[in-house]
Design a protein around this motif. Structure first.
Motif, short mmCIF file in Angstrom:
data_model
loop_
_atom_site.label_atom_id
_atom_site.label_comp_id
_atom_site.label_asym_id
_atom_site.label_seq_id
_atom_site.Cartn_x
_atom_site.Cartn_y
_atom_site.Cartn_z
N TYR A 11 -94.04 -17.84 -29.44
CA TYR A 11 -95.07 -16.81 -29.44
C TYR A 11 -94.30 -15.51 -29.32
CZ TYR A 11 -98.46 -20.50 -28.23
OH TYR A 11 -99.23 -21.62 -28.21
N ALA A 16 -92.02 -21.50 -26.76
CA ALA A 16 -92.93 -22.39 -26.01
C ALA A 16 -92.59 -23.85 -26.22
CB ALA A 16 -94.37 -22.13 -26.43
N GLY A 39 -96.19 -27.01 -22.97
CA GLY A 39 -96.14 -26.83 -24.43
C GLY A 39 -97.02 -27.81 -25.19
N THR A 41 -100.40 -28.07 -25.71
CA THR A 41 -101.40 -27.50 -26.63
C THR A 41 -100.72 -26.83 -27.82
OG1 THR A 41 -102.94 -27.18 -24.81
CG2 THR A 41 -103.32 -25.85 -26.77
N GLN A 191 -102.90 -34.00 -18.90
CA GLN A 191 -102.26 -33.79 -17.60
C GLN A 191 -102.51 -34.99 -16.71
OE1 GLN A 191 -102.45 -30.18 -15.35
NE2 GLN A 191 -103.22 -29.10 -17.14
#
Ligand code: ATP
Length: 233
Positions: A11, A16, A39, A41, A191
């Motif tokens: 980005y 990322a 990282g 997403t 997660q």
């Protein structure tokens, strides 16, 4: 089915994702786990064509899709259920499902509503309700139903358990397994390492943009590093 080679994503000046490689075979459930900001997403959005990598290659069914526009990637058989669901508010449940079939050109769409309603009976009950008024769990189901309406061969799921009560999480994961058993390959980003690894054939652990561990779901669940970092000891 999906082959990611040496993927790096920035980005602006921030890196990322760094040199990530992994693959998903036809018929598998593969889970990518990692903490906030690892990282996950970014990788999914790059696969879907919403972000462009600074380096690396993405191949889907043997075709290089690294520079393919997102709508063409969907038409090729790859759909994403984004984090936070993003159902279309102001549209009913049924209209949201219609949007999922938007790019399809076959005339079979009506039959597929019934398939989705069979999997998610609550969506049938609420088919004429504004999607914005659904509960979090129902919105997750709608987002999954909408993605299924595009008839994907590969389904990318971004944190389907996020913000859901344990009972809903169990239900969502059992539906993910059912979708897989009916022939859809799945790449799952989570997660919730315990749930994600327990249904996965294989998994990868991401830390600050890099893959640090990989193995079968069972191996990773049993690994000391995963236990310590993601399973509360
Ligand atoms: P989470 O589980 O919290 O959603 P994640 O593993 O999905 O995390 P990403 O959202 O991919 O992580 O973020 C990876 C890194 O990139 C983070 O450091 C994040 O701050 C950064 N990042 C994400 N989106 C942007 C953006 N639009 N601009 C700048 N940096 C970004």
């Amino acid at each position: 089915m999906l082959e990611i080679k040496n993927l790096t994503v920035h980005y602006g000046v921030i890196e990322a994702v760094h040199d990530v490689s992994f693959n998903v075979n036809k018929g598998e459930i593969v889970s990518l786990i990692g903490a906030n900001g690892a990282g996950k997403t970014t990788i999914l959005r790059t696969i879907s064509g919403l972000l462009r990598p600074s380096q690396g290659e993405i191949a889907f069914k043997g075709q290089n899709i690294t520079k393919t526009p997102p709508q063409k990637i969907v038409t090729a058989g790859l759909s994403q259920v984004p984090e936070g669901r993003h159902v279309f508010s102001g549209l009913t449940v049924q209209e949201n499902l219609e949007m999922g079939a938007f790019l399809r050109k076959d005339g079979e769409v009506k039959k597929d509503y019934e398939q989705v309603f069979k999997k998610f009976p609550v969506l049938k009950e609420r088919r004429n309700q504004d999607a914005a008024t659904l509960s979090g769990g129902e919105q997750q189901m709608l987002a999954m139903g909408r993605a299924l309406m595009s008839k994907p061969e590969l389904l990318l799921l971004d944190e389907p358990s996020m913000g859901l009560a344990p009972i809903f999480i169990k239900e969502i994961f059992s539906i993910i397994e059912e979708i897989n058993q009916q022939g859809t390959t799945i790449l799952l980003i989570e997660q919730n390492a315990k749930m994600a690894l327990s249904i996965a054939n294989r998994g990868y652990v991401l830390e600050t943009g890099s893959v640090v561990l990989k193995g079968t779901g069972e191996e990773l669940l049993a690994s000391d590093e995963v236990k310590k970092a993601y399973l509360g000891g």
